[in-house]
Scaffold this motif. Sequence first.
Motif, short mmCIF file in Angstrom:
data_model
loop_
_atom_site.label_atom_id
_atom_site.label_comp_id
_atom_site.label_asym_id
_atom_site.label_seq_id
_atom_site.Cartn_x
_atom_site.Cartn_y
_atom_site.Cartn_z
N CYS A 1 1.19 1.15 -28.35
CA CYS A 1 0.87 1.61 -27.01
C CYS A 1 2.11 1.93 -26.20
O CYS A 1 2.00 2.32 -25.05
CB CYS A 1 0.05 0.54 -26.27
N GLY A 2 3.28 1.81 -26.78
CA GLY A 2 4.50 2.07 -26.03
C GLY A 2 4.62 1.10 -24.87
O GLY A 2 4.16 -0.02 -24.91
N GLN A 3 5.22 1.54 -23.78
CA GLN A 3 5.22 0.74 -22.58
C GLN A 3 3.80 0.69 -22.07
O GLN A 3 3.06 1.66 -22.13
CB GLN A 3 6.15 1.34 -21.54
N ALA A 4 3.39 -0.45 -21.55
CA ALA A 4 2.01 -0.62 -21.12
C ALA A 4 1.66 0.40 -20.04
O ALA A 4 2.37 0.53 -19.05
CB ALA A 4 1.79 -2.03 -20.59
N VAL A 5 0.59 1.12 -20.24
CA VAL A 5 0.19 2.15 -19.28
C VAL A 5 -0.52 1.49 -18.11
O VAL A 5 -1.45 0.71 -18.29
CB VAL A 5 -0.74 3.18 -19.94
N ALA A 6 -0.07 1.78 -16.91
CA ALA A 6 -0.65 1.16 -15.72
C ALA A 6 -1.90 1.94 -15.33
O ALA A 6 -1.89 2.79 -14.46
CB ALA A 6 0.35 1.16 -14.58
N ARG A 7 -2.99 1.65 -16.00
CA ARG A 7 -4.23 2.40 -15.79
C ARG A 7 -5.11 1.72 -14.77
O ARG A 7 -5.22 0.49 -14.73
CB ARG A 7 -5.00 2.54 -17.10
N PHE A 8 -5.78 2.55 -13.95
CA PHE A 8 -6.88 2.10 -13.11
C PHE A 8 -6.49 0.99 -12.14
O PHE A 8 -7.30 0.16 -11.79
CB PHE A 8 -8.07 1.63 -13.97
N SER A 9 -5.24 0.95 -11.71
CA SER A 9 -4.87 -0.02 -10.70
C SER A 9 -5.35 0.49 -9.35
O SER A 9 -5.31 1.69 -9.07
CB SER A 9 -3.35 -0.21 -10.67
N PRO A 10 -5.83 -0.43 -8.50
CA PRO A 10 -6.35 0.03 -7.22
C PRO A 10 -5.26 0.65 -6.36
O PRO A 10 -4.12 0.20 -6.36
CB PRO A 10 -6.89 -1.27 -6.58
N LYS A 11 -5.60 1.68 -5.63
CA LYS A 11 -4.65 2.35 -4.76
C LYS A 11 -4.45 1.51 -3.49
O LYS A 11 -5.40 0.93 -2.95
CB LYS A 11 -5.13 3.75 -4.39
N THR A 12 -3.26 1.44 -2.99
CA THR A 12 -2.94 0.61 -1.84
C THR A 12 -3.44 1.26 -0.56
O THR A 12 -3.16 2.43 -0.29
CB THR A 12 -1.42 0.40 -1.75
N ASP A 13 -4.19 0.49 0.22
CA ASP A 13 -4.64 0.98 1.52
C ASP A 13 -3.51 0.82 2.54
O ASP A 13 -2.57 0.07 2.34
CB ASP A 13 -5.86 0.18 1.99
N SER A 14 -3.65 1.52 3.65
CA SER A 14 -2.66 1.39 4.72
C SER A 14 -2.69 -0.02 5.29
O SER A 14 -3.71 -0.72 5.22
CB SER A 14 -2.94 2.40 5.82
N ALA A 15 -1.58 -0.45 5.89
CA ALA A 15 -1.48 -1.81 6.43
C ALA A 15 -2.52 -2.04 7.52
O ALA A 15 -3.16 -3.10 7.60
CB ALA A 15 -0.07 -2.06 6.96
N SER A 16 -2.72 -1.04 8.38
CA SER A 16 -3.69 -1.20 9.47
C SER A 16 -5.11 -1.33 8.94
O SER A 16 -5.91 -2.12 9.45
CB SER A 16 -3.59 -0.03 10.44
N ARG A 17 -5.40 -0.55 7.89
CA ARG A 17 -6.74 -0.63 7.30
C ARG A 17 -6.97 -2.00 6.66
O ARG A 17 -8.04 -2.58 6.78
CB ARG A 17 -6.92 0.48 6.27
N VAL A 18 -5.95 -2.51 6.00
CA VAL A 18 -6.07 -3.83 5.37
C VAL A 18 -6.31 -4.89 6.43
O VAL A 18 -7.17 -5.77 6.27
CB VAL A 18 -4.80 -4.15 4.55
N ARG A 19 -5.55 -4.83 7.52
CA ARG A 19 -5.74 -5.83 8.59
C ARG A 19 -7.15 -5.77 9.16
O ARG A 19 -7.78 -6.81 9.43
CB ARG A 19 -4.71 -5.60 9.70
N SER A 20 -7.66 -4.55 9.32
CA SER A 20 -9.01 -4.38 9.86
C SER A 20 -10.05 -4.96 8.90
O SER A 20 -10.99 -5.66 9.33
CB SER A 20 -9.29 -2.91 10.10
#
Length: 515
Positions: A21-40
């Motif tokens: 598999c070579g270097q581990a493929v970073a598949r399907f990791s959740p995309k980071t929300d904005s800081a304000s959205r996370v706080r909300s």
Amino acid sequence: MRRIFSITALLALLGVTNSVCGQAVARFSPKTDSASRVRSMMKLAQNSVDYYTHTFTLKGLKPEARERMHLERCQAYLILNKFDKAIDDCTAAIAINPKSTKAYITRASIYDGINKSELAIEDCKKAISYSSTDEIKAGLYNLMARSYLQLHQYSKAITADSTAILLNPNLANAYINRAEAFGRLGKCQLAINDLSIALAGYRDKPLTLSDLLAYRGDMKRGLKQYKEAINDYSLSLKLNPDNGMAYWNRAAAYRQNGDYQLAYEGYSKAIAYYKNDRKQLARLYDDRALMEIGLQQFPQAIADDSLALALDTAFAEAYYNIANARAQNGEYARSNTDFKTAINYYSKNPFAMTAIYGSMGHNEYFMGNYQAAVDYSTKAIELHTANSSPYFERARAYLKLKNNDLAINDFKEVLARDTSKQSNNYAFSLFYTGDPNKAIEIMQASFLRTTDSFILMGNYYNMACLYSLMNKPEEANIFLKKCIAEGYNKKYALNDADFDNIRNTAEFKQIIGIK
């Protein structure tokens, strides 16, 4: 004569391989929300927890309402990353309704996410027994397969995902997980087949599609289909030009295909994506250093491996590789210092230790320390590996010490142990034991066996050495000029006793730049 290892051979000697598999493929990791959205979201989740916690104190709640509220509070706890409390709510819901499919599914997902795979599998099995639709069951078998993957039970993962696919042939994630399990078992073609099907399920998601193409490239590398792998990595990068892993693994495919310059460029691009990961960054610098060795850029290789070691002081391969780069650059004493450091990391690996002691003996030979060359070569031989090189290194040192009988015995050991009967050591051993014509024939054949420019230049150099030993200056200088013109390091020729017979010729001095 100069020792020439292919880059792949250097890795193999150290017990380092390019995984399927070579270097581990970073598949399907959740995309980071904005800081304000996370706080909300966190604030809303806490409000939800407070609301349901208060509501549970009210009297007269029906069981089905309490079950629903536990599952809704569970979702709020998940947003707050309070996984134990989320599990407690699922367990409470199950206590109210022992056939609560949703509670089992939710708890199984949480267990899977926190690497409690055995518990996840048990909950999946219970949820399947209470599920009414094939679609839900397919998702559960797929979740079960993920847990089996985490437990490295790849055959069970394949069985679970195969069941999921039978129940829902359009479940793309089941093909992806099964592909990973096939890959882990080295069944690369089956993995490629599944990934090719899965691609259709993510046509509207370019980032995921990019990761899938990169992973399929890894599988093709596992089958040594380097050009096809490179094509998949390139398609992956068109979809996501910031896929650092795809740059890294495409560079590995270029390396395995002998395209050192393209590999070098790929590693250089990948470096930008790993600035905050010291260990991965160290590996990238070491990978690039290997390409610089292949490109005869030894000072640059030394500089890159120095950066790798500054980032990771326990990086064993980098100590070996910087030692090799120093040896190639004619820095024999410093090379042996680095090899001695590498010994601390490879003392339990007899194959690597054989290579290290043999290389140290080679360096001592070039420094004129012939007894030390014998001693290091003997240490390599005492490890009882199948490597015939230490016998050759010791034989040459014995010749310098005028121990001709011991030298001939070691040359004969090379002839007996080298089953390929095609190596440079084998050819030179033939010469020293009285068959120079056969030696020349083997060396000439070596030019046709490789397209690797690094190895080819080394073979030209060694042919020059062989002709010089045969006291054929015209032929020796032809091959020496050929390899030097291609960028070969002159330092070896300046110190190599094999050229003593031609060292005073005008052609040799012109090639090396001696006035």
